[in-house]
Design a protein around this motif. Structure first.
Motif, PDB file in Angstrom:
ATOM      1  N   UNK A  18      -8.854 -19.283   2.455  1.00 41.69           N
ATOM      2  CA  UNK A  18      -8.147 -19.076   1.205  1.00 41.69           C
ATOM      3  C   UNK A  18      -9.013 -18.208   0.296  1.00 41.69           C
ATOM      4  N   UNK A  19      -8.374 -17.323  -0.419  1.00 48.67           N
ATOM      5  CA  UNK A  19      -9.108 -16.419  -1.294  1.00 48.67           C
ATOM      6  C   UNK A  19      -9.254 -17.037  -2.675  1.00 48.67           C
ATOM      7  N   UNK A  20     -10.368 -16.718  -3.303  1.00 47.27           N
ATOM      8  CA  UNK A  20     -10.632 -17.267  -4.631  1.00 47.27           C
ATOM      9  C   UNK A  20      -9.812 -16.510  -5.680  1.00 47.27           C
ATOM     10  N   UNK A  21      -9.712 -17.117  -6.847  1.00 49.96           N
ATOM     11  CA  UNK A  21      -8.972 -16.505  -7.954  1.00 49.96           C
ATOM     12  C   UNK A  21      -9.633 -15.194  -8.372  1.00 49.96           C
ATOM     13  N   UNK A  22     -10.957 -15.156  -8.335  1.00 47.83           N
ATOM     14  CA  UNK A  22     -11.679 -13.938  -8.714  1.00 47.83           C
ATOM     15  C   UNK A  22     -11.362 -12.797  -7.743  1.00 47.83           C
ATOM     16  N   UNK A  23     -11.293 -13.099  -6.450  1.00 46.18           N
ATOM     17  CA  UNK A  23     -10.964 -12.074  -5.458  1.00 46.18           C
ATOM     18  C   UNK A  23      -9.540 -11.569  -5.658  1.00 46.18           C
ATOM     19  N   UNK A  24      -8.626 -12.481  -5.944  1.00 44.16           N
ATOM     20  CA  UNK A  24      -7.238 -12.076  -6.167  1.00 44.16           C
ATOM     21  C   UNK A  24      -7.120 -11.230  -7.432  1.00 44.16           C
ATOM     22  N   UNK A  25      -7.873 -11.600  -8.469  1.00 41.46           N
ATOM     23  CA  UNK A  25      -7.858 -10.834  -9.713  1.00 41.46           C
ATOM     24  C   UNK A  25      -8.447  -9.438  -9.482  1.00 41.46           C
ATOM     25  N   UNK A  26      -9.497  -9.357  -8.703  1.00 41.38           N
ATOM     26  CA  UNK A  26     -10.098  -8.068  -8.380  1.00 41.38           C
ATOM     27  C   UNK A  26      -9.118  -7.205  -7.597  1.00 41.38           C
ATOM     28  N   UNK A  27      -8.432  -7.802  -6.623  1.00 40.95           N
ATOM     29  CA  UNK A  27      -7.431  -7.060  -5.855  1.00 40.95           C
ATOM     30  C   UNK A  27      -6.324  -6.524  -6.757  1.00 40.95           C
ATOM     31  N   UNK A  28      -5.883  -7.343  -7.700  1.00 38.00           N
ATOM     32  CA  UNK A  28      -4.840  -6.903  -8.639  1.00 38.00           C
ATOM     33  C   UNK A  28      -5.336  -5.731  -9.482  1.00 38.00           C
ATOM     34  N   UNK A  29      -6.582  -5.814  -9.946  1.00 39.48           N
ATOM     35  CA  UNK A  29      -7.151  -4.736 -10.757  1.00 39.48           C
ATOM     36  C   UNK A  29      -7.254  -3.449  -9.947  1.00 39.48           C
ATOM     37  N   UNK A  30      -7.700  -3.559  -8.705  1.00 37.60           N
ATOM     38  CA  UNK A  30      -7.799  -2.380  -7.843  1.00 37.60           C
ATOM     39  C   UNK A  30      -6.407  -1.792  -7.600  1.00 37.60           C
ATOM     40  N   UNK A  31      -5.418  -2.649  -7.374  1.00 39.59           N
ATOM     41  CA  UNK A  31      -4.052  -2.166  -7.170  1.00 39.59           C
ATOM     42  C   UNK A  31      -3.527  -1.449  -8.405  1.00 39.59           C
ATOM     43  N   UNK A  32      -3.827  -1.984  -9.582  1.00 45.52           N
ATOM     44  CA  UNK A  32      -3.386  -1.337 -10.820  1.00 45.52           C
ATOM     45  C   UNK A  32      -4.048   0.022 -10.994  1.00 45.52           C
ATOM     46  N   UNK A  33      -5.336   0.095 -10.714  1.00 46.78           N
ATOM     47  CA  UNK A  33      -6.049   1.373 -10.825  1.00 46.78           C
ATOM     48  C   UNK A  33      -5.482   2.375  -9.821  1.00 46.78           C
ATOM     49  N   UNK A  34      -5.276   1.917  -8.593  1.00 52.52           N
ATOM     50  CA  UNK A  34      -4.713   2.798  -7.571  1.00 52.52           C
ATOM     51  C   UNK A  34      -3.322   3.271  -7.981  1.00 52.52           C
ATOM     52  N   UNK A  35      -2.507   2.360  -8.499  1.00 48.64           N
ATOM     53  CA  UNK A  35      -1.173   2.741  -8.956  1.00 48.64           C
ATOM     54  C   UNK A  35      -1.231   3.763 -10.076  1.00 48.64           C
ATOM     55  N   UNK A  36      -2.141   3.556 -11.020  1.00 51.26           N
ATOM     56  CA  UNK A  36      -2.304   4.497 -12.126  1.00 51.26           C
ATOM     57  C   UNK A  36      -2.688   5.875 -11.604  1.00 51.26           C
ATOM     58  N   UNK A  37      -3.665   5.919 -10.695  1.00 54.62           N
ATOM     59  CA  UNK A  37      -4.116   7.201 -10.159  1.00 54.62           C
ATOM     60  C   UNK A  37      -3.017   7.902  -9.364  1.00 54.62           C
ATOM     61  N   UNK A  38      -2.261   7.128  -8.586  1.00 56.01           N
ATOM     62  CA  UNK A  38      -1.165   7.716  -7.823  1.00 56.01           C
ATOM     63  C   UNK A  38      -0.085   8.270  -8.754  1.00 56.01           C
ATOM     64  N   UNK A  39       0.209   7.532  -9.818  1.00 58.13           N
ATOM     65  CA  UNK A  39       1.220   8.003 -10.759  1.00 58.13           C
ATOM     66  C   UNK A  39       0.749   9.261 -11.489  1.00 58.13           C
ATOM     67  N   UNK A  40      -0.527   9.315 -11.863  1.00 54.59           N
ATOM     68  CA  UNK A  40      -1.068  10.516 -12.506  1.00 54.59           C
ATOM     69  C   UNK A  40      -0.986  11.711 -11.554  1.00 54.59           C
ATOM     70  N   UNK A  41      -1.268  11.494 -10.286  1.00 54.22           N
ATOM     71  CA  UNK A  41      -1.166  12.574  -9.297  1.00 54.22           C
ATOM     72  C   UNK A  41       0.292  13.029  -9.172  1.00 54.22           C
ATOM     73  N   UNK A  42       1.212  12.093  -9.224  1.00 53.83           N
ATOM     74  CA  UNK A  42       2.637  12.440  -9.153  1.00 53.83           C
ATOM     75  C   UNK A  42       3.050  13.273 -10.368  1.00 53.83           C
ATOM     76  N   UNK A  43       2.555  12.901 -11.539  1.00 60.12           N
ATOM     77  CA  UNK A  43       2.854  13.681 -12.746  1.00 60.12           C
ATOM     78  C   UNK A  43       2.275  15.093 -12.635  1.00 60.12           C
ATOM     79  N   UNK A  44       1.078  15.212 -12.082  1.00 54.75           N
ATOM     80  CA  UNK A  44       0.470  16.534 -11.892  1.00 54.75           C
ATOM     81  C   UNK A  44       1.292  17.374 -10.920  1.00 54.75           C
TER      82      UNK A  44
END
Length: 117
Positions: free
Chosen positions: A1-27
């Motif tokens: 089972x994954x810890x809450x901190x690991x899940x929170x880190x994964x969510x943060x990485x996903x948000x950053x990745x989503x932001x970067x992908x969306x910025x690339x799409x806008x470009x």
């Protein structure tokens, strides 16, 4: 089972990745808008900016709709695959337990048969 901190880190990485992908799409949309307008040399600067703006808005809306369809389909597939995985796991466990019971039964019968001699 994954810890809450690991899940929170994964969510943060996903948000950053989503932001970067969306910025690339806008470009990409801006680049395509500029290329589109380059084929319309009669536009004034103001018209060119307006066409580029509308083109970018249209591209972003199309991209957003496409990404939402992908996200919905991905969630549906995940649910489907999780169900299939659970069913396969149940079958495997059932087969393993059935085999174990059969082996114990055979061993018991063999032990009784050898003891009766």
């Amino acid at each position: 089972m994954r810890s809450a901190a690991e899940m929170q880190l994964d969510r943060a990485v996903n948000e950053i990745e989503g932001f970067l992908l969306w910025e690339a799409e806008k470009d990409r949309a801006r680049t395509r808008a500029e290329a589109f307008c380059a084929g319309l040399p009669w536009l004034t600067d103001t018209q060119r900016r307006e066409v580029e703006l509308r083109y970018c808005q249209d591209q972003r809306e199309a991209s957003r709709a496409y990404l939402e369809r992908i996200a919905t389909r991905s969630a549906a597939l995940r649910t489907e695959y999780e169900g299939v995985y659970r069913a396969l796991r149940r079958r495997l466990i059932t087969a393993f337990l059935s085999g174990t019971v059969a082996m114990v039964a055979l061993t018991t019968v063999a032990a009784i048969g050898l003891g009766a001699r």
